[in-house]
Design a protein around this motif. Structure first.
Motif, mmCIF file in Angstrom:
data_model
loop_
_atom_site.group_PDB
_atom_site.id
_atom_site.type_symbol
_atom_site.label_atom_id
_atom_site.label_comp_id
_atom_site.label_asym_id
_atom_site.label_seq_id
_atom_site.Cartn_x
_atom_site.Cartn_y
_atom_site.Cartn_z
ATOM 1 N N LEU A 1 -5.237 -5.781 -5.945
ATOM 2 C CA LEU A 1 -5.014 -5.304 -7.310
ATOM 3 C C LEU A 1 -4.754 -6.484 -8.256
ATOM 4 C CD1 LEU A 1 -4.832 -2.630 -8.905
ATOM 5 C CD2 LEU A 1 -2.352 -2.700 -8.544
ATOM 6 N N ARG B 1 4.772 12.235 -11.538
ATOM 7 C CA ARG B 1 4.677 13.651 -11.177
ATOM 8 C C ARG B 1 5.671 14.511 -11.947
ATOM 9 N NH1 ARG B 1 1.491 14.030 -6.689
ATOM 10 N NH2 ARG B 1 1.200 12.127 -5.498
ATOM 11 N N PRO C 1 2.612 0.753 -9.700
ATOM 12 C CA PRO C 1 1.468 1.523 -10.199
ATOM 13 C C PRO C 1 1.611 3.019 -9.949
ATOM 14 C CG PRO C 1 0.924 0.545 -8.090
ATOM 15 C CD PRO C 1 2.359 0.161 -8.389
ATOM 16 N N CYS C 2 2.829 3.519 -10.061
ATOM 17 C CA CYS C 2 3.028 4.938 -9.735
ATOM 18 C C CYS C 2 4.202 5.461 -10.549
ATOM 19 C CB CYS C 2 3.298 5.088 -8.243
ATOM 20 S SG CYS C 2 4.650 4.063 -7.675
ATOM 21 N N ASN D 1 0.186 -6.319 -4.450
ATOM 22 C CA ASN D 1 -1.067 -5.955 -3.804
ATOM 23 C C ASN D 1 -2.132 -6.982 -4.207
ATOM 24 O OD1 ASN D 1 -3.596 -4.823 -3.211
ATOM 25 N ND2 ASN D 1 -2.810 -2.741 -3.406
ATOM 26 N N PHE E 1 -2.665 3.717 -16.746
ATOM 27 C CA PHE E 1 -2.616 3.398 -15.316
ATOM 28 C C PHE E 1 -1.156 3.258 -14.875
ATOM 29 C CE2 PHE E 1 -2.302 0.160 -11.938
ATOM 30 C CZ PHE E 1 -3.073 0.758 -10.947
ATOM 31 N N ARG F 1 0.314 8.558 -12.850
ATOM 32 C CA ARG F 1 0.685 9.103 -11.552
ATOM 33 C C ARG F 1 2.107 9.656 -11.540
ATOM 34 N NH1 ARG F 1 -3.728 8.036 -8.000
ATOM 35 N NH2 ARG F 1 -2.619 9.503 -6.688
ATOM 36 N N ILE G 1 0.871 -1.174 0.000
ATOM 37 C CA ILE G 1 0.000 0.000 0.000
ATOM 38 C C ILE G 1 0.907 1.222 0.000
ATOM 39 C CG2 ILE G 1 -1.730 1.258 1.327
ATOM 40 C CD1 ILE G 1 -2.499 -1.673 2.374
ATOM 41 N N LEU G 2 0.859 1.991 -1.088
ATOM 42 C CA LEU G 2 1.943 2.932 -1.370
ATOM 43 C C LEU G 2 2.075 4.035 -0.341
ATOM 44 C CD1 LEU G 2 1.801 3.243 -5.233
ATOM 45 C CD2 LEU G 2 2.926 1.563 -3.804
ATOM 46 N N HIS G 3 0.957 4.617 0.050
ATOM 47 C CA HIS G 3 1.018 5.695 1.041
ATOM 48 C C HIS G 3 0.362 5.259 2.349
ATOM 49 C CE1 HIS G 3 1.781 9.311 -1.844
ATOM 50 N NE2 HIS G 3 2.795 8.484 -1.760
#
Lengths: 454, 454
Positions: free
Chosen positions: B388, B365, B325-326, B385, B359, B363, B216-218
């Motif tokens: 997911l 940045r 996924p980021c 995950n 996807f 994300r 869980i990323l954050h």
């Protein structure tokens, strides 16, 4: 519902509050009234009571498909609503249309004053009124109802405050234990955070005041080095996982031993806090206890030659406020200053007991008659603020009660404060939490203990 | 001033942000752009540049007579203004009348997008426009100017980031040193806060992510007990006293030894972060580095039999995003996500390099071309995950690139992330801060060291 007539009652939970950009919020803190009625500790919730339909509705944010990636799976909105006792009623959009209908039907909408601008804007948009008017349009009936309910703590609430006190006690013991010359205030504050975090309560009920400059009442700085001979005021309290607060103060000598001068001032404050606690009982106005304790402080200062003249007249003139320029205490509960967001006047005062305009007493947060179930702080102190002393002396203020020359020896003294959390009971009162050293010998033992270890 | 035409430029500092009532604010954090241009770390300040008159004005709150009692004496508004390089010009009321005049004269008022509702309301009231319109009326010219200046870090700024990294390094070492089965995530987080507080930096640049549930990323929770065999992801960074941020991640085994499975995944992420860092240089688009690193991750996963098929095609299809996924990283400076309040599109993208809709990559940045002076994070990871994975498998997503059956053994794996802060130099790049263990043997040494002590 019994205390309110008709219409709908709107409760907004808190949103996240950004630090320096939206994705970097401060630690989330739910609104206390929302917690009290609904128990849901999540952002962006709102609830509604329809008084006429006898219906409670809960509006919750949709977690969205990415929640499992970024913040992990949580309970569903339906199960959250169920745990709150309300009926799940969709998200904020549904609330919007419901409020639109209520407005069209000219129904009364009760809401509380708002302290977070996010919620001022949410209400402005829900009710289609200007944000400048939100707080003046808050419902006085609702404020009085909420204050009447939240003021009386039941057994479970007192237990939660005592949980916060257990963590707080460990923080204070740790700070005293660690204290030694050469460390900084920050070392002690950091150690308190660490122990609170370990005990499951990473958030403080308010920013800790831990300072060798105790004459500054809400000193927010922690940069001073602890020096032998300094006194440290530690006014800090944890927030239990349920968010009930603790708020106690101890004053201790960095070096493990009070000086003679410190001992004398400390003893006065200790007698004052004991007198204050003893006085707490139903039926008495807290304002009267504030002035009783103020007289006790004046007696003590007079015995040291710092004050003079008739005690009663000195307190009437507000002379004690040079050394005690604040109030004796405040309500405690889900907030350290409980319900202060609803307006201190509603929490601490009544029509009959209005705020004193006198310097010092004008900062008294709780003045009204006490009732069983109130939890409040008793926190007298003596502070020697050279800037304030100079200001008063230059104005010739209260010369008949204050010996400014005798004060010269106290300019660098700092301050002493002792604070306990007290429950008003049917008969008398009870200090909450396990006892934590207040006597001179007990405080010296806790602060010097460490140095006797191998 | 050179980059802007004419008119006035309005800068608002931050106000205090209330937790649960106005007198209980969160730790004050100044707006980063206000800090950058004016250096004043106090609440309720505002500044104005008059481009046509070539004039800088500073508006500061009047401390009031009670300041010496409650928060102690501070510098005067005049001396504060002087230190900012601007002319003292009174308080917010004076700013109000100046803005009224500017509006009457139809002058252009440049202001930045606002993330704090307090400042949305302050601008709404200063410019007499609806609060809903504030952010759409923000000045694009000013945003671009500020981003162009703040993006390029000078030597002093890099030094400040390295100060934040020194504290951050101590936090990470402490967490690894302390880690052992039976403690909780909270114990490690609390110890990190304590060491940062002792080092003069009590505020984190962002809420620490320290979790055994690294998939869980954050992950904002710290309630898990550390168990032998768990991996801990520690993604945390201090804020230097100047408020420059650090942001690094280490992943370590609770028990001091990686398992074979953990070792294999860790080695892939380690190669990926090394490849990413090596690629950082002026002229390259960070989006390309993101995809380079993604290919590296796919190669590694293919070597373990978790992915299959052509690497290039897998990344084009976004198959890697099941595990990553980021985005690869973001700008770093006064903010952990530097300048994100001004709009990620202005900081990380250009007209030519637009955000991918895919996807994972959506994300990202930071995508645009790198320039000397940029400081950015490189933070690849591999995450398993189960929710997911189940979602993708049920949808039959990327079946040609992912061996869902082989993934069964990894459902409880968690995640691995390694993150460094990197300065883009004239030639190549430099990892900022003193080195902190990333190799398997170094990490094992740091985490197991403690257990070898007497």
């Amino acid at each position: 519902k019994e205390q309110l007539d008709s219409g709908v009652v709107l409760f907004l939970g808190n949103t996240e509050s950004p630090v320096n950009y939206p994705a970097n919020p401060y630690p989330f803190r739910q609104d206390s009234t929302f917690l009290y009625f609904w128990g849901l500790d999540i952002a962006n919730a709102a609830a509604l009571i329809d008084l006429d339909e006898n219906l409670e509705l809960m509006f919750l944010p949709d977690p969205g498909p990415d929640e499992i990636i970024w913040s992990g799976p949580g309970p569903t909105p339906d199960s959250l609503a169920a745990s709150s006792g309300a009926r799940p009623a969709g998200s904020f959009e549904q609330l919007h249309s419901l409020m639109d209908r209520a407005m069209r039907q000219n129904r009364r909408v009760h809401f509380l004053p708002q302290y977070r601008p996010e919620n001022i804007l949410r209400i402005a948009s829900l009710l289609n009124i200007s944000w400048e008017q939100i707080n003046e349009k808050a419902s006085l009936d609702l404020i009085r109802t909420v204050v009447s309910l939240r003021s009386i703590k039941d057994v479970q609430e007192v237990q939660e405050i005592e949980k916060a006190l257990e963590i707080t006690r460990a923080m204070h013991v740790r700070a005293m234990d660690l204290s030694q010359p050469g460390l900084t205030e920050r070392d002690l504050v950091g150690a308190m955070f660490a122990i609170a975090s370990s005990m499951g309560a990473p958030n403080m009920a308010f920013p800790p005041i831990l300072t060798t400059q105790g004459q500054i009442l809400h000193n927010p700085h922690h940069g001073n080095e602890l020096q032998s001979g300094d006194l440290v005021i530690n006014d800090s309290g944890a927030e239990a996982p349920s968010h009930y607060a603790a708020d106690i103060t101890r004053t201790f000598p960095v070096s493990g031993r009070f000086s003679q001068q410190q001992r004398e001032i400390y003893a006065i404050v200790l007698r004052a806090v004991e007198k204050g606690i003893e006085a707490v009982r139903p039926g008495l106005a807290y304002r009267d206890i504030h002035f009783d304790v103020s007289r006790e402080l004046v007696e003590g200062l007079s015995s040291l030659g710092l004050m003079k003249g008739d005690t009663e007249s000195a307190v009437s003139a507000g002379a004690h406020a040079l050394f005690f320029p604040c109030g004796l205490g405040h309500m405690l509960g889900l907030d350290a200053h409980d319900m202060e967001d609803l307006g201190e006047a509603h929490v601490g005062y009544t029509q009959d007991i209005q705020r004193s305009p006198q310097f010092g007493a004008n900062r008294l947060r709780l003045a009204k008659e006490l009732h069983p179930g109130y939890v409040l702080t008793v926190e007298p102190g003596l502070y020697f603020n050279p800037l304030l002393i100079d200001r008063w002396e230059a104005q010739g203020k209260c010369r008949e009660f204050i010996d400014y020359r005798a004060l010269d020896r106290y300019r660098q003294f700092g301050g002493v404060r002792i604070e306990e959390d007290v429950l008003v009971e049917e008969e008398g009162s009870r200090v909450l939490g396990k006892p934590l050293a207040t006597s001179i010998s007990d405080v010296e033992e806790l602060t010097s203990e460490r140095r006797e270890r191998p």
